[in-house]
Design a protein around this motif. Structure first.
Motif, PDB file in Angstrom:
ATOM      1  N   HIS A  57     -16.344  -9.336  25.165  1.00 60.28           N
ATOM      2  CA  HIS A  57     -15.799 -10.011  26.342  1.00 60.28           C
ATOM      3  C   HIS A  57     -15.749 -11.512  26.040  1.00 60.28           C
ATOM      4  O   HIS A  57     -16.758 -12.082  25.587  1.00 60.28           O
ATOM      5  CB  HIS A  57     -16.686  -9.764  27.561  1.00 60.28           C
ATOM      6  N   THR A  59     -16.233 -14.674  26.999  1.00 55.92           N
ATOM      7  CA  THR A  59     -16.901 -15.449  28.050  1.00 55.92           C
ATOM      8  C   THR A  59     -17.592 -16.659  27.420  1.00 55.92           C
ATOM      9  O   THR A  59     -17.676 -16.767  26.194  1.00 55.92           O
ATOM     10  CB  THR A  59     -17.996 -14.593  28.720  1.00 55.92           C
ATOM     11  N   GLU A  61     -20.683 -17.153  27.258  1.00 55.55           N
ATOM     12  CA  GLU A  61     -21.858 -16.696  26.501  1.00 55.55           C
ATOM     13  C   GLU A  61     -21.426 -16.225  25.118  1.00 55.55           C
ATOM     14  O   GLU A  61     -22.066 -16.531  24.106  1.00 55.55           O
ATOM     15  CB  GLU A  61     -22.568 -15.559  27.259  1.00 55.55           C
ATOM     16  N   THR A  62     -20.304 -15.494  25.084  1.00 52.88           N
ATOM     17  CA  THR A  62     -19.777 -15.042  23.794  1.00 52.88           C
ATOM     18  C   THR A  62     -19.390 -16.238  22.928  1.00 52.88           C
ATOM     19  O   THR A  62     -19.587 -16.236  21.706  1.00 52.88           O
ATOM     20  CB  THR A  62     -18.560 -14.119  24.022  1.00 52.88           C
ATOM     21  N   ASP A 131     -18.048  -4.322  21.377  1.00 53.35           N
ATOM     22  CA  ASP A 131     -18.607  -4.029  22.693  1.00 53.35           C
ATOM     23  C   ASP A 131     -17.766  -2.881  23.237  1.00 53.35           C
ATOM     24  O   ASP A 131     -16.756  -3.105  23.888  1.00 53.35           O
ATOM     25  CB  ASP A 131     -18.521  -5.273  23.594  1.00 53.35           C
ATOM     26  N   LEU A 347     -17.156  -8.139  35.372  1.00 54.50           N
ATOM     27  CA  LEU A 347     -16.443  -9.060  34.487  1.00 54.50           C
ATOM     28  C   LEU A 347     -15.018  -9.314  34.953  1.00 54.50           C
ATOM     29  O   LEU A 347     -14.396 -10.297  34.555  1.00 54.50           O
ATOM     30  CB  LEU A 347     -16.446  -8.532  33.052  1.00 54.50           C
ATOM     31  N   GLU A 351     -18.151 -13.223  36.495  1.00 58.69           N
ATOM     32  CA  GLU A 351     -18.184 -13.787  35.139  1.00 58.69           C
ATOM     33  C   GLU A 351     -19.103 -13.036  34.194  1.00 58.69           C
ATOM     34  O   GLU A 351     -19.515 -13.564  33.163  1.00 58.69           O
ATOM     35  CB  GLU A 351     -18.621 -15.251  35.223  1.00 58.69           C
ATOM     36  N   GLY A 352     -19.458 -11.780  34.576  1.00 54.13           N
ATOM     37  CA  GLY A 352     -20.351 -11.018  33.704  1.00 54.13           C
ATOM     38  C   GLY A 352     -21.787 -11.478  33.868  1.00 54.13           C
ATOM     39  O   GLY A 352     -22.126 -12.206  34.810  1.00 54.13           O
ATOM     40  N   HIS A 353     -22.603 -11.059  32.935  1.00 53.72           N
ATOM     41  CA  HIS A 353     -24.036 -11.352  33.049  1.00 53.72           C
ATOM     42  C   HIS A 353     -24.296 -12.832  32.837  1.00 53.72           C
ATOM     43  O   HIS A 353     -23.691 -13.463  31.962  1.00 53.72           O
ATOM     44  CB  HIS A 353     -24.818 -10.573  31.989  1.00 53.72           C
ATOM     45  N   MET A 358     -27.828 -12.963  28.564  1.00 52.46           N
ATOM     46  CA  MET A 358     -26.996 -12.824  27.354  1.00 52.46           C
ATOM     47  C   MET A 358     -27.651 -13.541  26.176  1.00 52.46           C
ATOM     48  O   MET A 358     -27.386 -13.235  25.017  1.00 52.46           O
ATOM     49  CB  MET A 358     -25.580 -13.372  27.600  1.00 52.46           C
ATOM     50  N   PHE A 362     -27.416 -11.630  22.771  1.00 52.95           N
ATOM     51  CA  PHE A 362     -26.669 -12.225  21.659  1.00 52.95           C
ATOM     52  C   PHE A 362     -27.590 -12.751  20.557  1.00 52.95           C
ATOM     53  O   PHE A 362     -27.160 -12.885  19.408  1.00 52.95           O
ATOM     54  CB  PHE A 362     -25.705 -13.283  22.191  1.00 52.95           C
TER      55      PHE A 362
HETATM   56  N1  ADE Z   1     -21.143  -8.333  29.028  1.00 55.95           N
HETATM   57  C1  ADE Z   1     -21.608  -8.471  30.260  1.00 55.95           C
HETATM   58  N2  ADE Z   1     -21.683  -9.770  30.608  1.00 55.95           N
HETATM   59  C2  ADE Z   1     -21.227 -10.486  29.563  1.00 55.95           C
HETATM   60  C3  ADE Z   1     -21.060 -11.863  29.316  1.00 55.95           C
HETATM   61  N3  ADE Z   1     -21.383 -12.783  30.226  1.00 55.95           N
HETATM   62  N4  ADE Z   1     -20.564 -12.224  28.126  1.00 55.95           N
HETATM   63  C4  ADE Z   1     -20.238 -11.293  27.208  1.00 55.95           C
HETATM   64  N5  ADE Z   1     -20.386  -9.990  27.377  1.00 55.95           N
HETATM   65  C5  ADE Z   1     -20.882  -9.571  28.556  1.00 55.95           C
END
Ligand code: ADE
Length: 424
Positions: A57, A59, A61-62, A131, A347, A351-353, A358, A362
């Motif tokens: 994803h 984001t 965080e990624t 993922d 998501l 905005e996901g977790h 994360m 990660f």
């Molecule tokens: N999966 C769930 N939340 C996420 C995030 N914030 N970033 C990347 N992958 C996710």
């Protein structure tokens, strides 16, 4: 002035790069474990010379994971693991500010989604980072020539691990995979607290409904279901759990929830959220008995959990009420509301977790890539768990970053635990 980029990409708007950069920095502030790994990677370059294809994803965080892998010396290429989860400003910042070739546009259709997968695979990666296992499954079904350069892969999520284990059992998996999802520092936190909170966030952003007093049906009581049930309960909802696994069902009962078959829950639920990893857990016969106004959402990895095609077929009309919220009118006048096209709502509309969970997921990914680089030659083509010492070290670093100290065993306790003679 037009924004330029020096790396290959397909993103929505490079002009969003500055907005994306500050959001990435905001997330980074809550990712101390990943930051510590990045600092070490910068000094040691453990991934030097390695090409890594990631399908995650896209984001903030990624983005911080991509920065970490790049700091480690890897050539990183990123595409989206879901058509609705891409943050366009993050994708732009990755290209413009961090030099990460990124292929992701929010709302991309299926063809573009697979074109983007092709773009990252065309780099002949040594490591895949998935993922949901789309890279691995594409390689095994239509890009088998890539098996020559691939040494291994990592997998982020429960659904991906299930797919990969079944490939392993069928004897078709051709390279080793580290199942990041299996790490305690991943699923105990990301799946439970991350999905729990971000699913509620997604539902509220899409609908702005009050949860207090609602019958909130959690479909599936795995780690994600457990997290969601406790968060929904915390906001005053009456939680109902549906399950097929007797132990999990029993756990839900003792956690204080009503447990019943989906057919019974269907008639009384106000909100339904699927998180089973399986197909059509909300099906035609369930939607046939739902109350008018019922809201149906999915927070499992793929958009197969709700039978959306059947919902469309059984409805006399369909319209978008507001972003991520569609109304389906039934022949008898009942209205059923579907969130985010049945794609993972945490998501799609949220905005996901949050970054602080994360951080651990990660950290596992970054260390798993390093582990794969160092150990691939001795690993077999099957799914491996994250090494226990790596998992424990991530927990230790996270506690340290939070300023929390814990006890250690005394020598006497250590000896006692290692002995069997001492009894009553
Ligand atoms: N999966 C769930 N939340 C996420 C995030 N914030 N970033 C990347 N992958 C996710």
């Amino acid at each position: 002035m037009a924004v330029t980029a020096n790396v290959p990409h397909d993103v929505t708007d490079l002009g969003l790069a500055d907005t994306g950069k500050s959001a990435i920095e905001w997330a980074e502030a809550s990712m101390p474990v990943l930051r510590a790994i990045r600092e070490r990677f910068e000094a040691e370059k453990p991934l030097a010379g390695l090409t890594l294809a990631a399908c995650l994803h896209v984001t903030t965080e990624t983005a911080n994971l991509m920065r970490t892998l790049k700091a480690g010396g890897a050539d990183v290429y990123l595409c989206a693991s879901n058509p609705l989860s891409t943050q366009d400003e993050t994708a732009a910042a990755l290209v413009v500010h961090y030099g990460v070739p990124t292929f992701a546009r929010t709302g991309e259709d299926n063809d573009v989604y697979y074109d983007h997968i092709k773009s990252v695979l065309d780099t002949s990666p040594a490591i895949t980072m998935d993922d949901g296992a789309d890279l691995v499954s594409t390689i095994h079904s239509s890009r088998t020539e890539l098996l020559e350069t691939i040494i291994g892969g990592t997998e982020e999520t429960t659904t991906g691990v299930i797919r990969l284990r079944s490939m392993g059992e069928d004897g078709v998996l051709k390279f080793p995979i580290v199942a990041v999802n299996e790490a305690n520092t991943k699923h105990f936190f990301d799946n439970r607290y991350g999905t729990g909170q971000s699913t509620v966030d997604g539902i509220l952003r899409a609908t702005n409904i009050l949860l207090a007093g609602k019958n909130f049906v959690v479909v599936g009581y795995g780690w994600c279901g457990r997290g969601l049930a406790s968060r929904a309960e915390g906001m005053g909802a009456n939680v109902i759990v549906t399950e097929v696994d007797p132990t999990r069902a029993l756990e839900a009962v003792m956690d204080g929830y009503r447990v019943m078959p989906m057919m019974e829950a269907a008639a009384i639920g106000d909100i339904f959220v699927t998180m089973t990893g399986d197909k059509h857990v909300v099906d035609t016969h369930h939607m046939d008995v739902m109350k008018s106004g019922a809201i149906v959402a999915n927070s499992g990895h793929f958009d197969v959990e709700i039978n959306v095609a059947s919902l469309a077929e059984m409805s006399t009309s369909r319209r978008t009420v507001r972003p991520f919220l569609e109304e389906f009118v039934q022949k008898d006048g009942r209205k059923i509301y579907l969130l985010g096209e049945g794609r993972l709502i945490n998501l799609a509309s949220a905005e996901g977790h949050p970054a602080s969970v994360m951080d651990m997921s990660f950290a596992n990914q970054a260390l798993a890539a390093e582990y794969m680089k160092d150990n691939a030659t001795t690993l077999e083509p099957r799914v491996y768990s994250v090494p226990e010492d790596m998992d424990a070290e991530i927990a230790r670093l996270k506690l340290e970053s939070m300023g929390i100290e814990i006890d250690t065993l005394t020598d006497e306790q250590e000896t006692y635990l290692g002995s069997w003679e001492e009894g009553t």
